[in-house]
Design an enzyme around this catalytic site. Sequence first.
Site, PDB file in Angstrom:
ATOM      1  N   ARG A 134      -5.702  -2.123   0.173  1.00  0.00           N
ATOM      2  CA  ARG A 134      -5.759  -1.593  -1.609  1.00  0.00           C
ATOM      3  C   ARG A 134      -6.054  -3.315  -2.063  1.00  0.00           C
ATOM      4  NH1 ARG A 134      -1.465   3.179  -2.329  1.00  0.00           N
ATOM      5  NH2 ARG A 134      -0.862   1.544  -1.227  1.00  0.00           N
ATOM      6  N   LYS A 136       0.997  -2.411  -4.556  1.00  0.00           N
ATOM      7  CA  LYS A 136       2.743  -2.139  -3.865  1.00  0.00           C
ATOM      8  C   LYS A 136       3.377  -3.463  -5.172  1.00  0.00           C
ATOM      9  CE  LYS A 136       3.739   0.392  -1.875  1.00  0.00           C
ATOM     10  NZ  LYS A 136       3.785   1.480  -2.362  1.00  0.00           N
ATOM     11  N   TYR A 174       2.707  -1.025  -8.393  1.00  0.00           N
ATOM     12  CA  TYR A 174       4.367   0.208  -8.135  1.00  0.00           C
ATOM     13  C   TYR A 174       5.340  -0.286  -7.786  1.00  0.00           C
ATOM     14  CZ  TYR A 174       0.064   4.352  -7.625  1.00  0.00           C
ATOM     15  OH  TYR A 174      -0.209   5.102  -7.887  1.00  0.00           O
ATOM     16  N   HIS A 184       8.966   1.446  -7.335  1.00  0.00           N
ATOM     17  CA  HIS A 184      10.132   1.875  -6.266  1.00  0.00           C
ATOM     18  C   HIS A 184      11.259   1.259  -6.526  1.00  0.00           C
ATOM     19  CE1 HIS A 184       6.749   5.640  -5.732  1.00  0.00           C
ATOM     20  NE2 HIS A 184       5.633   4.168  -5.445  1.00  0.00           N
ATOM     21  N   GLU A 211       4.837   4.729 -11.284  1.00  0.00           N
ATOM     22  CA  GLU A 211       4.468   5.620 -11.144  1.00  0.00           C
ATOM     23  C   GLU A 211       6.027   6.429 -11.804  1.00  0.00           C
ATOM     24  OE1 GLU A 211       7.991   2.842  -9.309  1.00  0.00           O
ATOM     25  OE2 GLU A 211       5.847   2.990  -9.132  1.00  0.00           O
ATOM     26  N   ASP A 243       9.318   5.824   0.309  1.00  0.00           N
ATOM     27  CA  ASP A 243       8.892   5.080  -0.435  1.00  0.00           C
ATOM     28  C   ASP A 243      10.064   4.322  -2.191  1.00  0.00           C
ATOM     29  OD1 ASP A 243       7.174   6.945  -1.535  1.00  0.00           O
ATOM     30  OD2 ASP A 243       5.508   5.561  -2.081  1.00  0.00           O
TER      31      ASP A 243
END
Length: 371
Positions: A15, A74, A93, A95, A117, A269
């Site tokens: 991506r 990411k 993102y 996490h 997120e 994740d």
Amino acid sequence: MKIGIPQEVKNNENRVALTPSGVLSLVQKGHEVYVETGAGIGSGITDDMYKESGARIVSTASEAWKQELIVKVKEPQKEEFALMQEGQLLFTYLHLAAEKEVTEALLEKKITGIAYETIQTKNDELPLLTPMSEIAGRMSVQIGVHFLEKINGGKGVLVGGVPGVNKANVMIIGGGIVGTNAAKIAIGMGANVTLLDINIQRLRELEVMFDGKIKTLASNEYNISQQVRDADLLIGAVLIPGAKAPRLVTDEMVQSMEKGSVIIDVAVDQGGSIETIDHITTHEHPIYEKHGVLHYAVANIPGAVPKTATYALTNMTLPYIERLATYGLEAYAQQNVAFSKGINTYNGHIIHEAVAKEFDKRFIDVEGLFA
């Protein structure tokens, strides 16, 4: 504002953070977008397509990382830590509750880490997580079906069965976006589907949504253990925004499963909800076996379908990126509560309570951040 789009370096992460249309929209609003050469290739987007949209193509990751705002897909990988510039904005993102090293790197560099997120609306929706959860939920069944085939290490079960032969038992823990989309595909393939959730009202909604074609159960230790034992495919779809997922399926439960069964933990994740999933896998080496059961623990499932995922992601992130770049962090956070909840780190401090709790650190409430 100057915005950098580096190429993703996570294993098989194809991506890219923005499509050409997203770049065009930002450029038309007076912002400068620097895209690392080749960043969009995995998603079928060439450098020329970005150039035509007004992007400036840079030849190295370090050039992309020099900008005020970095937009990614990411969390930064170890090799990217040295590229981060002190005090810059990072929108991706993250996490962090499951990523101690990333958290420490952001704090050390005083990076403002804004996590897709944890952006959360007043009705508890997670708009920037939703499209990837939809994809991951649907793919979890597709992946599970693949690995249930004997030639791929599974028990050799056809999910939908045939007349006179049992269908596969698909068990889903969690009735949110991931779980709902997993159920949709599993039901469509003819499986026996059981979904567990702690929210009984949500189970009522799912009963109506799927017209009684799904079995629902309250999520508790007893029900989970009973359903795990008979599951051919177990899908973990539990999410607590910003926090580590609770461990709901124990090692003992997994041992009760028939050999060749498959477990897919979409929440890996965020630490995962399956005790026997003790490490993250990659698209290159996605599964491992424990107690005779196949475990799939890839943390970036949507990265396997980037032509869909990149466009779905940009559809949701672009309005936030535009406003952040136009108004700046402080003004935008003050006018948009949902966005402010996305701020996880700022100036060397943890801003998200769940992340601070995980690492036993002090946090600053976002409401008082710019007071």
